[in-house]
Design a protein around this motif. Structure first.
Motif, PDB file in Angstrom:
ATOM      1  N   GLY A 150       1.035  -1.494  -0.029  1.00 37.83           N
ATOM      2  CA  GLY A 150      -0.028   0.616  -0.013  1.00 37.83           C
ATOM      3  C   GLY A 150       1.356   1.112   0.244  1.00 37.83           C
ATOM      4  O   GLY A 150       0.456   2.324  -0.563  1.00 37.83           O
ATOM      5  N   ALA A 151       1.828   1.315   0.582  1.00 34.40           N
ATOM      6  CA  ALA A 151       2.207   2.782   0.929  1.00 34.40           C
ATOM      7  C   ALA A 151       3.220   2.968  -0.784  1.00 34.40           C
ATOM      8  O   ALA A 151       3.254   3.761  -0.897  1.00 34.40           O
ATOM      9  CB  ALA A 151       4.151   2.208   1.906  1.00 34.40           C
ATOM     10  N   GLY A 152       3.841   1.863  -1.871  1.00 34.84           N
ATOM     11  CA  GLY A 152       4.244   2.388  -2.778  1.00 34.84           C
ATOM     12  C   GLY A 152       3.120   3.107  -3.934  1.00 34.84           C
ATOM     13  O   GLY A 152       2.806   3.889  -4.531  1.00 34.84           O
ATOM     14  N   TYR A 153       1.548   3.237  -2.928  1.00 38.60           N
ATOM     15  CA  TYR A 153       0.453   3.957  -3.611  1.00 38.60           C
ATOM     16  C   TYR A 153       0.024   4.934  -3.425  1.00 38.60           C
ATOM     17  O   TYR A 153      -0.013   6.059  -3.729  1.00 38.60           O
ATOM     18  CB  TYR A 153      -0.835   3.139  -3.788  1.00 38.60           C
ATOM     19  CG  TYR A 153      -0.977   1.729  -4.464  1.00 38.60           C
ATOM     20  CD1 TYR A 153      -1.599   2.162  -6.031  1.00 38.60           C
ATOM     21  CD2 TYR A 153      -0.956   1.063  -3.830  1.00 38.60           C
ATOM     22  CE1 TYR A 153      -1.118   0.610  -6.727  1.00 38.60           C
ATOM     23  CE2 TYR A 153      -1.486   0.072  -4.550  1.00 38.60           C
ATOM     24  CZ  TYR A 153      -1.351   0.071  -5.694  1.00 38.60           C
ATOM     25  OH  TYR A 153      -1.544  -1.593  -6.577  1.00 38.60           O
ATOM     26  N   LEU A 154       1.471   5.930  -2.338  1.00 38.07           N
ATOM     27  CA  LEU A 154       1.060   7.036  -1.999  1.00 38.07           C
ATOM     28  C   LEU A 154       2.095   7.792  -2.088  1.00 38.07           C
ATOM     29  O   LEU A 154       3.149   8.212  -1.451  1.00 38.07           O
ATOM     30  CB  LEU A 154       1.295   6.577  -0.093  1.00 38.07           C
ATOM     31  CG  LEU A 154       0.349   6.080   0.468  1.00 38.07           C
ATOM     32  CD1 LEU A 154      -0.063   6.033   1.779  1.00 38.07           C
ATOM     33  CD2 LEU A 154      -1.540   5.912  -0.030  1.00 38.07           C
ATOM     34  N   PRO A 155       2.277   8.882  -2.846  1.00 36.93           N
ATOM     35  CA  PRO A 155       3.582  10.161  -3.584  1.00 36.93           C
ATOM     36  C   PRO A 155       4.178  10.650  -2.113  1.00 36.93           C
ATOM     37  O   PRO A 155       5.178  11.353  -2.271  1.00 36.93           O
ATOM     38  CB  PRO A 155       2.532  11.019  -4.180  1.00 36.93           C
ATOM     39  CG  PRO A 155       1.174  10.399  -3.956  1.00 36.93           C
ATOM     40  CD  PRO A 155       0.771   9.441  -3.137  1.00 36.93           C
ATOM     41  N   ASN A 156       3.276  10.998  -0.961  1.00 37.52           N
ATOM     42  CA  ASN A 156       3.699  11.644   0.197  1.00 37.52           C
ATOM     43  C   ASN A 156       4.416  10.603   0.829  1.00 37.52           C
ATOM     44  O   ASN A 156       5.391  11.073   1.647  1.00 37.52           O
ATOM     45  CB  ASN A 156       2.908  12.061   1.019  1.00 37.52           C
ATOM     46  CG  ASN A 156       1.581  10.860   1.560  1.00 37.52           C
ATOM     47  OD1 ASN A 156       1.858   9.993   0.915  1.00 37.52           O
ATOM     48  ND2 ASN A 156       1.217  11.287   2.766  1.00 37.52           N
ATOM     49  N   ILE A 157       5.213   9.352   0.773  1.00 33.31           N
ATOM     50  CA  ILE A 157       5.644   8.742   1.593  1.00 33.31           C
ATOM     51  C   ILE A 157       7.015   8.355   0.751  1.00 33.31           C
ATOM     52  O   ILE A 157       6.753   7.584  -0.476  1.00 33.31           O
ATOM     53  CB  ILE A 157       4.840   7.598   1.685  1.00 33.31           C
ATOM     54  CG1 ILE A 157       4.272   7.439   2.287  1.00 33.31           C
ATOM     55  CG2 ILE A 157       5.994   6.155   2.677  1.00 33.31           C
ATOM     56  CD1 ILE A 157       3.068   5.551   2.826  1.00 33.31           C
ATOM     57  N   ASP A 158       8.229   9.181   0.915  1.00 34.33           N
ATOM     58  CA  ASP A 158       9.711   9.044  -0.116  1.00 34.33           C
ATOM     59  C   ASP A 158      10.314   9.018   1.047  1.00 34.33           C
ATOM     60  O   ASP A 158      10.324   8.061   1.261  1.00 34.33           O
ATOM     61  CB  ASP A 158       9.910  10.800  -0.464  1.00 34.33           C
ATOM     62  CG  ASP A 158       9.473  11.766   0.977  1.00 34.33           C
ATOM     63  OD1 ASP A 158       9.505  11.230   2.167  1.00 34.33           O
ATOM     64  OD2 ASP A 158       8.993  12.727   0.214  1.00 34.33           O
ATOM     65  N   SER A 159      11.889   8.864   0.587  1.00 29.81           N
ATOM     66  CA  SER A 159      12.970   8.549   1.399  1.00 29.81           C
ATOM     67  C   SER A 159      13.059   9.243   2.325  1.00 29.81           C
ATOM     68  O   SER A 159      14.974   9.294   2.840  1.00 29.81           O
ATOM     69  CB  SER A 159      13.919   8.877   0.176  1.00 29.81           C
ATOM     70  OG  SER A 159      14.555  10.156  -0.292  1.00 29.81           O
ATOM     71  N   THR A 160      12.459  10.575   2.558  1.00 35.31           N
ATOM     72  CA  THR A 160      12.475  11.600   3.663  1.00 35.31           C
ATOM     73  C   THR A 160      13.028  10.343   4.880  1.00 35.31           C
ATOM     74  O   THR A 160      11.385   9.578   5.160  1.00 35.31           O
ATOM     75  CB  THR A 160      11.537  13.001   4.532  1.00 35.31           C
ATOM     76  OG1 THR A 160      11.857  13.214   3.640  1.00 35.31           O
ATOM     77  CG2 THR A 160      11.874  13.547   5.616  1.00 35.31           C
ATOM     78  N   PHE A 161      13.969  10.302   6.021  1.00 42.93           N
ATOM     79  CA  PHE A 161      13.820   9.564   7.418  1.00 42.93           C
ATOM     80  C   PHE A 161      13.639   7.935   6.831  1.00 42.93           C
ATOM     81  O   PHE A 161      13.215   6.875   7.745  1.00 42.93           O
ATOM     82  CB  PHE A 161      13.187   9.245   8.012  1.00 42.93           C
ATOM     83  CG  PHE A 161      13.456  11.039   8.657  1.00 42.93           C
ATOM     84  CD1 PHE A 161      14.744  11.093   9.547  1.00 42.93           C
ATOM     85  CD2 PHE A 161      12.407  11.349   9.138  1.00 42.93           C
ATOM     86  CE1 PHE A 161      14.536  12.117   9.848  1.00 42.93           C
ATOM     87  CE2 PHE A 161      13.079  12.811  10.262  1.00 42.93           C
ATOM     88  CZ  PHE A 161      13.768  12.569  10.789  1.00 42.93           C
TER      89      PHE A 161
END
Length: 379
Positions: A150-161
Motif C-alpha cells: 500500500g505504501a507504494g501507492y502513496l506519493p507522500n511516502i518518500d525517502s525522508t528518514f
C-alpha cells in the motif's frame, strides 16, 4: 558439586551459520555498490547488479528480524537504539557532509535525507521501535505485507528518514522475527544442508542470473532497478496502473526465493572468515568511503573487456569486506562505529559496552538456551 554446577550460568555459543550469512550479505552489499558504475556500459554487469539487488537487502532484513525482540523494551534496549543506530547515523552523516564539501565543493547537511548507504540504519531503528506493536496483532505478516504494498501507492511516502524503504522491507524483517517466534528453523530443520538443497539453490541462482541477463533490455525499459530499491512510489517509476502493487508483490516473492537459496548455500561450519560476520557494521559504514573515489572519478566507466574487469571488481569487493572487518580497522574506527556517549544519558551505565554488538543485523536475545548452541535444533 551438583548445586555448584546447577548455579553456573549457561554459556551461549555462537552459531557459525548466522555469522557466515551476515558476512555473505554484507559482501553482496559491497559488490552491488562496486559494480554499479559498470552497469552503464555492460549488460552482464547490469544483470548481476539486478540479481544482487533482487534479494540482498531483504535477506539482511530477515536476519535482522530473526535476532530482534518483540518484548516491551527496557531502558538498556532503548538506549541501544540511540548508541547503536542514532549516534552512528549522525556521525556518519556528518562525515559524508564533510566529504562532499571537501571533494565536490558543496554539501547539503540534512539528517532527514540519509546519505548513500545510511538509510538502512534508520530502517533498523524504526523496525525495532515498531516490532513490539506488530507483535500484538493477529497476522502481523499479512499486515506488514499490506503496508508494504500500500505504501507504494502513496506519493507522500518518500525517502525522508528512509520511510519508503523501511515500509517496503518491513515484511522481510517481520518474517525473520516470526520465524524465530515459531521456531521455524529448528522445526523444519532448515540448517540441515544436503546435496539436493545445494543443487536446487544453485539452479535457482542460475535461472535467476540467466533471466536477469537475457531480458536485460526489458528490465532496463521498465526501470527494474528503481523497483528493487523500494524507494519510490509506483507512479514515479512508471507504475501508473492500478495493479502496480502486484509488481512489488512479485518482486518480494522473488526476493524470498533467492534469500532462501542464499541461506541454503551458506556454509554451516566455522571457517577462517566466519568471525568477520560479527563485524559487519564496520564493513557497512566504511565501505562506501573506500568505493567513493572509484565511483566518482570515473575509473569504473568504460572498462573493457567485461569478462576481465567484472571478476576483478568481484574479487576486490570480497577483499574490501575482509579488510574492513580486520582488527586494525576495528581498533581505529571503533569510536565512530561503536560510540558509547555516556554523557548523553542521565544513567551513564546505559551506554556501557556489553560484548560485541558490531553487526547491523539485529539485537541479540538475552536468553542463552541450549538451542542456540546446537545447529540441529535452532538457527
Amino acid at each position: 558439586m551438583k548445586t555448584e554446577t546447577a548455579s553456573l550460568p549457561r554459556v551461549r555459543k555462537r552459531v557459525p551459520f548466522w555469522d557466515n550469512a551476515r558476512f555473505a550479505c554484507i559482501t553482496l552489499v559491497v559488490l552491488g555498490h562496486a559494480i554499479q558504475r559498470l552497469t552503464y556500459d555492460s549488460d552482464i554487469a547490469l544483470g548481476m547488479y539486478l540479481l544482487v539487488y533482487a534479494f540482498h537487502m531483504p535477506a539482511f532484513a530477515i536476519i535482522s528480524g530473526y535476532f530482534s525482540k518483540s518484548e516491551s523494551p527496557g531502558p538498556r534496549q532503548m538506549a541501544r537504539v540511540i548508541t547503536d543506530i542514532v549516534v552512528p547515523y549522525v556521525i556518519f552523516e556528518g562525515l559524508w557532509t564533510l566529504t562532499k564539501w571537501l571533494v565536490e565543493g558543496q554539501a547539503n547537511p540534512n539528517l532527514t535525507q540519509p546519505a548513500w548507504t545510511l538509510w538502512f540504519l534508520l530502517a533498523l531503528g524504526i523496525f525495532r521501535l515498531i516490532l513490539p506493536y506488530l507483535a500484538l496483532l493477529r497476522w502481523p505478516l499479512l499486515w506488514t505485507l499490506v503496508i508494504s504494498i500500500g505504501a507504494g501507492y502513496l506519493p507522500n511516502i518518500d525517502s525522508t528518514f528512509s520511510l519508503s524503504r523501511t515500509l517496503g522491507l518491513l515484511p522481510f524483517f517481520t518474517l525473520g522475527w516470526w520465524m524465530h517466534q515459531h521456531d521455524i528453523v529448528a522445526r523444519w530443520r532448515l540448517l540441515a544442508q544436503s546435496w539436493w538443497t545445494v543443487a536446487v539453490s544453485l539452479a535457482v541462482f542460475a535461472v535467476a542470473g540467466w533471466a536477469a541477463w537475457f531480458f536485460v533490455d526489458a528490465w532496463r525499459e521498465m526501470s527494474l532497478r528503481d523497483w528493487l530499491f523500494y524507494d519510490e512510489n509506483y507512479a514515479s517509476i512508471g507504475g501508473t496502473q492500478w495493479w502496480a502493487g502486484g509488481v512489488r508483490l512479485a518482486l518480494m516473492a522473488v526476493a524470498l526465493v533467492l534469500s532462501a537459496a542464499l541461506f541454503a548455500l551458506v556454509p554451516r561450519g566455522t571457517h577462517w572468515w566466519t568471525h568477520f560476520g560479527q563485524y559487519t557494521m564496520y564493513v557497512y559504514l566504511l565501505h562506501s568511503f573506500v568505493l567513493y573515489p572509484f565511483r566518482e572519478s570515473g575509473v569504473l566507466r568504460g572498462l573493457d573487456p567485461t569478462w576481465l574487469w567484472l571478476p576483478i571488481v568481484i574479487v576486490a569487493s570480497v577483499l574490501i569486506s575482509l579488510g574492513l572487518a580486520t582488527k586494525p580497522v576495528r581498533w581505529l574506527f571503533r569510536p565512530l562505529v561503536e560510540p558509547r556517549p555516556t554523557w548523553l544519558f542521565a544513567d551513564r551505565t546505559l551506554a556501557r559496552r556489553e560484548g560485541r554488538r558490531s553487526d547491523p543485523t539485529g539485537s541479540r536475545r538475552p536468553r542463552a538456551d541450549a538451542a542456540h548452541s546446537d545447529p540441529r535444533q535452532n538457527g
